[in-house]
Every structure is written in C-alpha cells, then in structure tokens.
Design a protein around this motif. Structure first.
Motif, PDB file in Angstrom:
ATOM      1  N   GLY A 205       1.030 -12.169  -9.139  1.00 41.53           N
ATOM      2  CA  GLY A 205       2.236 -11.674  -8.474  1.00 41.53           C
ATOM      3  C   GLY A 205       1.960 -10.434  -7.642  1.00 41.53           C
ATOM      4  N   LEU A 206       1.168  -9.523  -8.194  1.00 40.50           N
ATOM      5  CA  LEU A 206       0.821  -8.304  -7.452  1.00 40.50           C
ATOM      6  C   LEU A 206       0.028  -8.635  -6.200  1.00 40.50           C
ATOM      7  N   LEU A 207      -0.972  -9.505  -6.320  1.00 38.88           N
ATOM      8  CA  LEU A 207      -1.797  -9.850  -5.164  1.00 38.88           C
ATOM      9  C   LEU A 207      -0.985 -10.591  -4.112  1.00 38.88           C
ATOM     10  N   GLY A 208      -0.081 -11.463  -4.549  1.00 39.32           N
ATOM     11  CA  GLY A 208       0.770 -12.171  -3.592  1.00 39.32           C
ATOM     12  C   GLY A 208       1.637 -11.224  -2.783  1.00 39.32           C
ATOM     13  N   ALA A 209       2.171 -10.195  -3.443  1.00 38.95           N
ATOM     14  CA  ALA A 209       2.998  -9.222  -2.730  1.00 38.95           C
ATOM     15  C   ALA A 209       2.171  -8.422  -1.733  1.00 38.95           C
ATOM     16  N   VAL A 210       0.943  -8.072  -2.108  1.00 35.30           N
ATOM     17  CA  VAL A 210       0.062  -7.331  -1.198  1.00 35.30           C
ATOM     18  C   VAL A 210      -0.211  -8.158   0.057  1.00 35.30           C
ATOM     19  N   ILE A 211      -0.477  -9.452  -0.125  1.00 38.22           N
ATOM     20  CA  ILE A 211      -0.728 -10.318   1.034  1.00 38.22           C
ATOM     21  C   ILE A 211       0.508 -10.390   1.916  1.00 38.22           C
ATOM     22  N   ALA A 212       1.669 -10.567   1.299  1.00 38.17           N
ATOM     23  CA  ALA A 212       2.911 -10.697   2.070  1.00 38.17           C
ATOM     24  C   ALA A 212       3.194  -9.451   2.887  1.00 38.17           C
ATOM     25  N   LEU A 213       2.959  -8.287   2.323  1.00 36.72           N
ATOM     26  CA  LEU A 213       3.259  -7.040   3.014  1.00 36.72           C
ATOM     27  C   LEU A 213       2.182  -6.662   4.018  1.00 36.72           C
ATOM     28  N   ALA A 248       5.988 -14.785 -11.965  1.00 35.06           N
ATOM     29  CA  ALA A 248       5.103 -14.280 -10.915  1.00 35.06           C
ATOM     30  C   ALA A 248       5.795 -14.327  -9.553  1.00 35.06           C
ATOM     31  N   VAL A 249       6.543 -15.409  -9.285  1.00 33.03           N
ATOM     32  CA  VAL A 249       7.284 -15.508  -8.024  1.00 33.03           C
ATOM     33  C   VAL A 249       8.333 -14.412  -7.942  1.00 33.03           C
ATOM     34  N   ILE A 250       9.026 -14.169  -9.059  1.00 28.52           N
ATOM     35  CA  ILE A 250      10.023 -13.093  -9.090  1.00 28.52           C
ATOM     36  C   ILE A 250       9.358 -11.743  -8.865  1.00 28.52           C
ATOM     37  N   GLU A 251       8.172 -11.573  -9.424  1.00 27.45           N
ATOM     38  CA  GLU A 251       7.431 -10.326  -9.221  1.00 27.45           C
ATOM     39  C   GLU A 251       7.088 -10.111  -7.756  1.00 27.45           C
ATOM     40  N   VAL A 252       6.627 -11.170  -7.088  1.00 25.37           N
ATOM     41  CA  VAL A 252       6.321 -11.060  -5.654  1.00 25.37           C
ATOM     42  C   VAL A 252       7.555 -10.609  -4.888  1.00 25.37           C
ATOM     43  N   ALA A 253       8.683 -11.285  -5.130  1.00 17.10           N
ATOM     44  CA  ALA A 253       9.919 -10.935  -4.423  1.00 17.10           C
ATOM     45  C   ALA A 253      10.359  -9.510  -4.738  1.00 17.10           C
ATOM     46  N   GLY A 254      10.236  -9.108  -6.005  1.00 18.28           N
ATOM     47  CA  GLY A 254      10.652  -7.767  -6.385  1.00 18.28           C
ATOM     48  C   GLY A 254       9.804  -6.689  -5.745  1.00 18.28           C
ATOM     49  N   LEU A 255       8.491  -6.875  -5.745  1.00 19.07           N
ATOM     50  CA  LEU A 255       7.607  -5.881  -5.130  1.00 19.07           C
ATOM     51  C   LEU A 255       7.838  -5.790  -3.628  1.00 19.07           C
ATOM     52  N   ILE A 256       8.109  -6.932  -2.996  1.00 11.70           N
ATOM     53  CA  ILE A 256       8.411  -6.924  -1.565  1.00 11.70           C
ATOM     54  C   ILE A 256       9.692  -6.134  -1.302  1.00 11.70           C
ATOM     55  N   LEU A 257      10.693  -6.312  -2.177  1.00 13.32           N
ATOM     56  CA  LEU A 257      11.977  -5.650  -1.986  1.00 13.32           C
ATOM     57  C   LEU A 257      11.880  -4.129  -2.115  1.00 13.32           C
ATOM     58  N   ILE A 258      11.007  -3.644  -2.980  1.00 13.45           N
ATOM     59  CA  ILE A 258      10.947  -2.191  -3.202  1.00 13.45           C
ATOM     60  C   ILE A 258       9.927  -1.498  -2.308  1.00 13.45           C
ATOM     61  N   TRP A 259       9.258  -2.262  -1.429  1.00 16.29           N
ATOM     62  CA  TRP A 259       8.295  -1.627  -0.528  1.00 16.29           C
ATOM     63  C   TRP A 259       9.043  -0.640   0.373  1.00 16.29           C
ATOM     64  N   PRO A 260       8.642   0.622   0.415  1.00 17.16           N
ATOM     65  CA  PRO A 260       9.468   1.639   1.070  1.00 17.16           C
ATOM     66  C   PRO A 260       9.359   1.704   2.589  1.00 17.16           C
ATOM     67  N   TYR A 261       8.358   1.099   3.194  1.00 15.94           N
ATOM     68  CA  TYR A 261       8.094   1.332   4.618  1.00 15.94           C
ATOM     69  C   TYR A 261       8.867   0.407   5.558  1.00 15.94           C
ATOM     70  N   TYR A 262       9.221  -0.775   5.100  1.00 12.62           N
ATOM     71  CA  TYR A 262      10.024  -1.683   5.925  1.00 12.62           C
ATOM     72  C   TYR A 262      10.592  -2.762   5.029  1.00 12.62           C
ATOM     73  N   SER A 263      11.604  -3.456   5.543  1.00  9.91           N
ATOM     74  CA  SER A 263      12.229  -4.547   4.803  1.00  9.91           C
ATOM     75  C   SER A 263      11.611  -5.870   5.249  1.00  9.91           C
ATOM     76  N   PHE A 264      10.865  -6.483   4.358  1.00  7.53           N
ATOM     77  CA  PHE A 264      10.182  -7.740   4.662  1.00  7.53           C
ATOM     78  C   PHE A 264      11.171  -8.815   5.094  1.00  7.53           C
ATOM     79  N   PHE A 265      12.295  -8.902   4.420  1.00  9.29           N
ATOM     80  CA  PHE A 265      13.234  -9.994   4.678  1.00  9.29           C
ATOM     81  C   PHE A 265      14.007  -9.804   5.975  1.00  9.29           C
ATOM     82  N   ASP A 266      13.982  -8.595   6.537  1.00  6.23           N
ATOM     83  CA  ASP A 266      14.603  -8.399   7.852  1.00  6.23           C
ATOM     84  C   ASP A 266      13.817  -9.096   8.961  1.00  6.23           C
TER      85      ASP A 266
END
Length: 523
Positions: A205-213, A248-266
């Motif tokens: 989950g952590l690695l997936g969020a890093v890739i997404a961001l 793990a999927v929920i973890e990816v989404a959660g880490l993406i949501l709390i990323w402070p520099y930009y909103s991924f879903f925007d």
C-alpha cells in the motif's frame, strides 16, 4: 562416532560440493543480466555527465529549486503564485531534501540520481521477470526488447523508455516510477502466492501510494498491472488475503488523500491535456511498430492461459489507448507504455523458454525479432555519440546522427536573474531552461498546469505585456505579475524602449531589468 565438524558418511554433501554447485548455478543464472546491467548503469553514468540539458529537465529542476527554498510552502514551481502542483511528489521532495543537505543545485542532484534511477529500474525488471520465468536469458532479453522494440522513428516522451530516450529521461519521475512499479508488481505477485502477511500488504500500500504521487500516468499502468495479477491469481487467494488486499487499496487511497502538496483526485477529468498528447496518436506505426513481433508471444500466452497477467495488461492498456483515440481524450495515450511493456516482457519470456513446436513459426519469428531489434538499434544508436570524446562529438557529428538536443545555455543570465525572480519572455528555449535555475515565468506555456486557476488570464496578460504601446499599462501588468526581468529575442519581438539592455546573451538575447514600479531600467 564422527568427529566434530566432519560430515557423516552418507550425507548428501560430504565436502560442500552441492553447496558450491548451487552457488555457481545461481551465479550462472544471474551473471549475464548482471553484466548487461552493469554496462547500462555505466552508460547512464556517462550520459548523466555528458548528456544534454533538454526536454522537461527544466521543469523538474524548477520543482526541486522551489522545494529547496521551502519544503513546507514552495508555491507554484514555475509561476510566482501560491498554488499546489502535481510535480511536488515524494521523489522531488526527497531530492530537494538531499540538495538542501549537501548544498547541491537542482541540476546537480538530478545528475546524481540519474544512474540510481536506472539501477532501481534494472533491479525491478530482474525481480519481476523472475516471477514470470526462471529462464536465465528472460531478464536479459527483457532489457534488450524494452530498449529497442519501439518504432522505426525514435522519439522522446516522458514515460516512454527506449534507448533513444534514456539519456534524457533518466532523472524524470516517470523513470523511477516505472522501476518502483516493477518492484510493486513483484511484491504483489509474491504476496498473492504466499501465506497472507499483513506487513507485506502494508508495504504494498505504501509503495503504491508513492508511485501514484510520483507519476500519475505511470500509476495508471501500475494499477492495471496490479489488477491483472490479482485476476490471474484470484482463485488461490484466501479470505484473509482478500481482506489484506482491500486494506492495502484503502491504504493507497488514504495516503494519497493526506499528501499535503496537491490533491491527486483533482487531476481526474482535467480537460486541457488533450492537445499536448494528440501527437501520441499521429504516427503509431512509426512510434511503436517494431513491437508487432511480440504479438505471437501474447497469442501463445493467451492460448495457455486466458488470464495470463501480461495478456490482461496488454488488453486493458490497448483498450484505454483505443478509447482515447476514438473519443479525442488523447491523454489516454500515456498508457501506450503499458501496451508496449506487456508485449516486450511477453516476447522476452517466450523466446527465453521452449519455442513453439512449429518449425515454420520458429523460422519466421526469430529472424523477424532479430531484424526488428537491429532496426531499433540502428535508429537509436545515435545517442552513443555522447560517449565519444569532445573532439569527435562535434556539433556537426551530433546533428548528423540527429542526437544532439541540447538547449542553449542560460547560465549567463543567472549572474543577474536570481532564483524566485519573474522573467517575461516568449523564447522557447528560455522557457524550458530558466525554470531549472529557480527562475519563474509569467506563464508556464511549455508544461500544462491544471492547478493554476488564472492561466487563461495570464496568457492574455503576457501577450499584452509584449505588445502594449502604453508604458503605463505595461508597467501596471509588470507590477501585477511581479515581473523583474524581460528577456527578448530581437529577431522575434522587441520591447518598445530606447534603453540599453542590462546584458546580452550568446544567441542574441537581450536582458532588461524592471524596477518595483514596473518601469524598464537602463543597463
């Protein structure tokens, strides 16, 4: 009674020969890949030293420079505006922290990280191919095909990794994101095959969020590959495995949501990316045609297993690419690397294993693949000119092999223009290069910026600044957009003033200063 430390009679390894044979066997399986990988990393090191500053390097340099000034509140990396930016990723934040720690410039840290990114990519490729095949030459062929099996006309685009593009894109977020994607697929494949362990899925989950961001387009391909792996192994997954996978999927989404520099879903549904990506569809056979030799490999894998992960990844990626072409949503063309990678890996695994029984197929397929690789090598080998001594790698030689894409050097301007200053210019190369020094523009006309809300107004204002005949109106716009410098190309446009420029560049550029009241000052 046998002596202490001496193997008993009848043991399977009386003198350690079996152990030595196992070690030699493992080495023999790895050493061709290790040798080729070492050569590629060495090339990457030379490319990072001798290669050109070109393409999007200025954008990534601008991002790191903005983060160097402030890790917590960098603002827009190219425009003097307090906006978020999708370029602020875990990758660029890490590089900015390293640059701050060692006192390096953004360009220095990008040069340093380039061969490291290539190394991560090669490690990821080895580990993932080993989940598909235990054949010694499968990872070796995978390197060759990934670099060479593209098209008869070479080109450079972020995320499209070929030998031609390698010297220019090594430091790009897309390159490290691809390496991490291969490692992600490796970890997921092994987790799905093994007894469920919560910490494995937590890491996934952590690695997936890093890739997404880090690179959103690569994450689309990564997610498609993950879906393909899960579908191919779904029957053997226990309830606990499914639970950990969902978490793990929920973890990816959660880490993406709390990323402070930009909103991924925007970024979802952004409409102003179609124009810049239209080119991905203009010459598909010239860009990607050599990979047609991989289609038999996909067909063979589909015959054996309709849920083969490479076949699924190829099919899903091809559908998204086709959807983009049919609907005019050309940003879906960024999924082309998913089509190519699945095909390139499929042919590497198939040719490294038992070949088809049909002699006719073998006689046609192998020579066609060799020919395709030869065409790919010939069309892309011009990049090797960077390895030649400076006396041989002249401008004429580089132009002759169509390999030299270096942008003009604007370091002369940084003697006057400082990081954070805003420059008004319409010069194509200056708009690429100056942001790499931390200089900001009135408008990022080179790179799409979906998170800059007033980009249309800035486009109008920039045109008016360059054409306004009323000094008062021009000064008001200069003050509004904090313009401190004007860089003009007299052959293209000239600011209406009789004052002498502060400095002139080697290519005919004129640099003017602007005071706090928006007035051009004498040099």
């Amino acid at each position: 009674m046998p002596g202490r430390g001496r193997p008993r009679r009848g043991s399977g390894d009386p003198d350690g020969r079996d152990t030595m044979r196992n070690v030699k066997s493992r080495w023999s399986m790895r050493h061709p890949y290790l040798i080729l990988s070492a050569l590629i990393v060495l090339l990457a090191l030379v490319f990072s030293i001798r290669g050109p500053w070109s393409g999007d390097l200025g954008m990534h340099g601008a991002t790191i420079e903005a983060l160097r000034r402030s890790l917590t509140h960098p603002g827009n990396p190219v425009v003097d505006e307090d906006t978020p930016s999708p370029y602020y990723s875990p990758y660029t934040v890490l590089l900015a922290a390293v640059a701050r720690l060692f006192g390096w410039s953004a360009l220095t840290v990008l040069d340093v990280v380039s061969p490291i990114n290539v190394l991560v990519l090669l490690i990821g490729l080895w580990t993932f191919v080993r989940t598909l095949s235990t054949r010694t030459w499968a990872p070796v062929l995978a390197i060759v095909f990934i670099l060479l099996l593209w098209g008869a006309q070479p080109w450079v685009w972020s995320g499209f990794l070929s030998f031609w593009a390698l010297p220019l894109v090594m430091a790009y977020p897309s390159t490290i994101a691809l390496g991490l994607t291969l490692l992600w697929w490796t970890g997921l494949s092994r987790a799905l095959d093994a007894e469920p362990r919560w910490y494995r899925y937590l890491g996934l989950g952590l690695l997936g969020a890093v890739i997404a961001l880090t690179h959103q387009f690569t994450f689309v391909i990564a997610a498609l590959g993950a879906v393909a792996l899960v579908v191919s192994k779904a029957r053997g997954l226990s309830r606990l495995g499914w639970l950990f996978l969902i978490l793990a999927v929920i973890e990816v989404a959660g880490l993406i949501l709390i990323w402070p520099y930009y909103s991924f879903f925007d970024l979802i549904g952004v409409s102003d990316l179609d124009g810049v990506h239209r080119r991905l569809y203009e010459k598909p056979f010239l860009w990607y045609g050599l990979c047609v030799v991989a289609l038999p490999a996909l067909w063979l894998r589909a015959r054996r297993n309709r849920l083969d992960p490479l076949v699924l990844l190829f099919g899903m990626s091809a559908l998204l690419v086709a959807f983009g072409g049919l609907t005019g949503k050309y940003e879906y063309g960024r999924v082309w690397p998913g089509v190519m990678l699945s095909a390139q890996l499929a042919i590497a695994v198939e040719l490294a294993g038992p070949l088809p029984a049909s002699r006719r197929v073998r006689r046609a397929w192998i020579p066609a693949t060799v020919l395709a690789c030869a065409v790919g090598l010939v069309t892309q080998a011009g990049k090797l000119v960077y390895l030649a001594p400076s006396s041989l790698a002249t401008a004429g030689a580089r132009d002759g092999v169509n390999a030299y894409l270096k942008f003009p050097d604007y370091s002369w301007a940084t003697r006057y223009v400082h990081a954070g200053d805003v420059v008004l210019t319409d010069d194509y190369f200056a708009q690429h290069v100056l942001p790499g020094y931390g200089v900001r523009m009135v408008l990022s006309v080179i790179w799409p910026d979906p998170m800059l809300p007033d980009r249309d107004a800035r486009r109008v204002a920039q045109y008016e600044m360059m054409t306004a005949k009323d000094p008062a109106r021009r000064a008001a716009l200069f003050r509004q957009y904090h313009v401190r410098w004007v860089l003009e190309m007299p052959a293209n446009w000239r600011i209406p003033t009789d004052l002498a420029p502060v400095a002139s560049g080697p290519n005919g550029e004129w640099l003017y200063g602007v005071d706090e009241n928006g007035n051009i000052v004498a040099g």
